[in-house]
Write a protein that holds these residues in place. Structure first.
Motif, PDB file in Angstrom:
ATOM      1  N   ARG A 116     -32.890 -30.977  26.397  1.00 40.82           N
ATOM      2  CA  ARG A 116     -33.321 -29.698  26.952  1.00 40.82           C
ATOM      3  C   ARG A 116     -34.796 -29.754  27.320  1.00 40.82           C
ATOM      4  NH1 ARG A 116     -29.800 -26.984  22.780  1.00 40.82           N
ATOM      5  NH2 ARG A 116     -28.282 -25.713  23.907  1.00 40.82           N
ATOM      6  N   GLU A 117     -35.107 -29.230  28.494  1.00 42.42           N
ATOM      7  CA  GLU A 117     -36.495 -29.040  28.899  1.00 42.42           C
ATOM      8  C   GLU A 117     -36.829 -27.571  28.662  1.00 42.42           C
ATOM      9  OE1 GLU A 117     -39.456 -29.821  32.738  1.00 42.42           O
ATOM     10  OE2 GLU A 117     -37.278 -29.738  33.008  1.00 42.42           O
ATOM     11  N   ALA A 163     -33.066 -36.212  16.133  1.00 49.14           N
ATOM     12  CA  ALA A 163     -33.705 -35.283  17.057  1.00 49.14           C
ATOM     13  C   ALA A 163     -35.138 -35.719  17.318  1.00 49.14           C
ATOM     14  CB  ALA A 163     -33.691 -33.870  16.482  1.00 49.14           C
ATOM     15  N   SER A 164     -35.600 -35.478  18.538  1.00 50.46           N
ATOM     16  CA  SER A 164     -36.965 -35.846  18.900  1.00 50.46           C
ATOM     17  C   SER A 164     -37.527 -34.858  19.919  1.00 50.46           C
ATOM     18  CB  SER A 164     -37.015 -37.268  19.477  1.00 50.46           C
ATOM     19  OG  SER A 164     -36.284 -37.331  20.690  1.00 50.46           O
ATOM     20  N   CYS A 165     -38.847 -34.780  19.947  1.00 51.84           N
ATOM     21  CA  CYS A 165     -39.578 -33.965  20.919  1.00 51.84           C
ATOM     22  C   CYS A 165     -40.718 -34.803  21.458  1.00 51.84           C
ATOM     23  CB  CYS A 165     -40.114 -32.698  20.255  1.00 51.84           C
ATOM     24  SG  CYS A 165     -41.206 -31.713  21.301  1.00 51.84           S
ATOM     25  N   ARG A 166     -40.744 -34.975  22.772  1.00 51.99           N
ATOM     26  CA  ARG A 166     -41.782 -35.812  23.409  1.00 51.99           C
ATOM     27  C   ARG A 166     -41.813 -37.206  22.784  1.00 51.99           C
ATOM     28  NH1 ARG A 166     -46.091 -31.083  22.057  1.00 51.99           N
ATOM     29  NH2 ARG A 166     -45.372 -29.501  23.521  1.00 51.99           N
ATOM     30  N   PHE A 188     -40.530 -28.286  15.018  1.00 48.32           N
ATOM     31  CA  PHE A 188     -41.493 -29.028  15.833  1.00 48.32           C
ATOM     32  C   PHE A 188     -42.565 -29.612  14.920  1.00 48.32           C
ATOM     33  CE2 PHE A 188     -39.298 -26.437  18.849  1.00 48.32           C
ATOM     34  CZ  PHE A 188     -39.207 -27.232  19.976  1.00 48.32           C
ATOM     35  N   GLU A 189     -42.100 -30.495  14.047  1.00 52.13           N
ATOM     36  CA  GLU A 189     -42.986 -31.248  13.168  1.00 52.13           C
ATOM     37  C   GLU A 189     -42.298 -32.548  12.782  1.00 52.13           C
ATOM     38  OE1 GLU A 189     -42.758 -29.830   8.739  1.00 52.13           O
ATOM     39  OE2 GLU A 189     -42.907 -28.035   9.997  1.00 52.13           O
ATOM     40  N   SER A 190     -43.080 -33.566  12.505  1.00 50.86           N
ATOM     41  CA  SER A 190     -42.557 -34.899  12.237  1.00 50.86           C
ATOM     42  C   SER A 190     -42.322 -35.083  10.745  1.00 50.86           C
ATOM     43  CB  SER A 190     -43.544 -35.958  12.737  1.00 50.86           C
ATOM     44  OG  SER A 190     -44.773 -35.859  12.040  1.00 50.86           O
ATOM     45  N   PRO A 191     -41.558 -36.118  10.364  1.00 50.05           N
ATOM     46  CA  PRO A 191     -41.321 -36.370   8.936  1.00 50.05           C
ATOM     47  C   PRO A 191     -42.597 -36.565   8.130  1.00 50.05           C
ATOM     48  CG  PRO A 191     -39.756 -37.598  10.270  1.00 50.05           C
ATOM     49  CD  PRO A 191     -40.751 -37.006  11.222  1.00 50.05           C
ATOM     50  N   GLU A 202     -46.648 -23.935  27.907  1.00 50.61           N
ATOM     51  CA  GLU A 202     -46.301 -25.359  27.878  1.00 50.61           C
ATOM     52  C   GLU A 202     -44.823 -25.597  28.162  1.00 50.61           C
ATOM     53  OE1 GLU A 202     -49.522 -27.560  24.968  1.00 50.61           O
ATOM     54  OE2 GLU A 202     -47.532 -27.094  24.169  1.00 50.61           O
ATOM     55  N   VAL A 203     -44.538 -26.796  28.663  1.00 52.03           N
ATOM     56  CA  VAL A 203     -43.170 -27.275  28.875  1.00 52.03           C
ATOM     57  C   VAL A 203     -42.986 -28.530  28.039  1.00 52.03           C
ATOM     58  CG1 VAL A 203     -41.512 -28.172  30.560  1.00 52.03           C
ATOM     59  CG2 VAL A 203     -43.077 -26.330  31.215  1.00 52.03           C
ATOM     60  N   SER A 204     -41.848 -28.638  27.363  1.00 53.50           N
ATOM     61  CA  SER A 204     -41.619 -29.789  26.504  1.00 53.50           C
ATOM     62  C   SER A 204     -40.144 -30.139  26.473  1.00 53.50           C
ATOM     63  CB  SER A 204     -42.111 -29.492  25.082  1.00 53.50           C
ATOM     64  OG  SER A 204     -42.006 -30.635  24.258  1.00 53.50           O
ATOM     65  N   ASP A 205     -39.840 -31.428  26.314  1.00 49.89           N
ATOM     66  CA  ASP A 205     -38.466 -31.896  26.198  1.00 49.89           C
ATOM     67  C   ASP A 205     -38.095 -32.065  24.726  1.00 49.89           C
ATOM     68  OD1 ASP A 205     -38.126 -32.008  28.909  1.00 49.89           O
ATOM     69  OD2 ASP A 205     -38.506 -34.151  29.073  1.00 49.89           O
ATOM     70  N   ILE A 206     -36.872 -31.679  24.383  1.00 49.74           N
ATOM     71  CA  ILE A 206     -36.317 -32.053  23.091  1.00 49.74           C
ATOM     72  C   ILE A 206     -34.985 -32.747  23.352  1.00 49.74           C
ATOM     73  CG2 ILE A 206     -37.411 -30.138  21.874  1.00 49.74           C
ATOM     74  CD1 ILE A 206     -34.634 -28.838  21.703  1.00 49.74           C
TER      75      ILE A 206
END
Length: 311
Positions: A116-117, A163-166, A188-191, A202-206
């Motif tokens: 998804r964008e 799952a990932s974002c950017r 929207f945070e990493s391990p 902002e625009v972001s891909d997940i």
């Protein structure tokens, strides 16, 4: 300004965003009955309620009152600090510019991958995104389906959700964990604790993916439109050896399932058969469902089953 005129302006602003009365009422923590009465001019809104509605509709209070009351004046009259709502709720500023949902079948398992964008058109950072995973091998036989999943529930281990974002791995938190239904927030945070929210503008891909055993999946794949969406694409990939036959239906809040408005394309690529379908600007709360059979023609279209929802 009369309450009838205010109600009419609220309705116009709501429809401009593609919101239903149920969604808008939920955003301002009121009942849909209250909003129905308000829009038809049967009740007078309080100043605090107008502030809530203006925020949810992304307009100034003056746009709802014909200029007779501004947000600054209304805040002063209300006499309270108003907390900023997060834009993670459907309709509050999050827009799906593009969604591509792919299903790949190999004998014994299905793999689902969704990209998804997202664009944050609200006024607060987006810090999480809700997704749902639902399975049903027997959508026409609830007793049989319930028995299957009570004896062999869908587990997080077998899903192997990623799952990932950017390009950055995402954490998630579980909201519901049932035998055949999972609901979770992608964070929207990493391990390792780094945070990367989507800030206003902002625009972001997940992207996320998971796997389900064939015995637990069922021969259907559905997408539900819960956020304003500009484009939805679906791609289903099968081995040619299983002779897949596929068809699709569209369901809205006001109509049962009927055939998709445009045909699904079918291509043979080596030993695979690929079906693809795209829709632009789908209405909110519409569901698009693909069903298939192996080695036989599809049956007659029937109404979509309640409770089978994926995102």
């Amino acid at each position: 300004m009369s309450r009838e005129s205010i109600g009419a302006k609220i309705k116009v602003a709501r429809r401009r965003l593609g919101m239903t009365q149920v969604v808008l009422a939920g955003l301002v923590n009121r009942s849909d009955r209250w909003l129905i009465d308000l829009e038809r001019g049967a009740t007078d809104p309080r100043i605090g309620e107008l502030l809530d509605l203006a925020e949810a509709l992304r307009v100034d209070v003056a746009d709802l009152t014909g200029g007779s009351l501004t947000s600054e004046a209304a805040s002063g009259v209300a006499g309270e600090e108003r907390p900023r709502r997060p834009s993670v709720v459907a309709g509050s500023g999050l827009v799906v510019k593009d969604e591509q949902a792919d299903l790949t079948y190999q004998p014994g398992r299905y793999q689902i991958r969704v990209r998804r964008e997202l664009q944050n058109t609200g006024n607060a950072p987006v810090t999480r995104f809700l997704i749902r995973i639902a399975v049903d091998s027997y959508p026409d036989d609830a007793d049989h389906s319930n028995k299957l999943y009570r004896g062999s529930p869908l587990t997080w281990e077998e899903l192997d959700l990623k799952a990932s974002c950017r390009g950055q791995a995402m954490e998630w938190s579980v909201k519901h964990d049932r035998d055949a239904f999972k609901e979770l927030h992608l964070l929207f945070e990493s391990p390792d604790g780094r945070r990367f929210p989507i800030y206003p503008g902002e625009v972001s891909d997940i992207e996320y993916s998971y796997t389900v055993a064939e015995a637990k999946w069922g021969q259907w794949f559905q997408r539900a439109i819960r956020w304003p969406t500009h484009r939805l694409g679906m791609r289903l990939d099968f081995p040619r050896s299983v002779a897949p036959a596929l068809w699709g239906t569209e369901t809205s809040l006001t109509a049962e399932a009927y055939p998709l408005p445009t045909p699904v394309t079918r291509d043979e690529v080596g030993d695979r058969v690929v079906f693809e379908w795209t829709v632009k600007d789908p209405p909110l709360h519409t569901r698009y469902r693909m069903e298939w059979r192996f080695g036989s023609a599809p049956p007659q279209i029937r109404p979509a089953m309640a409770g089978t929802d994926q995102a």
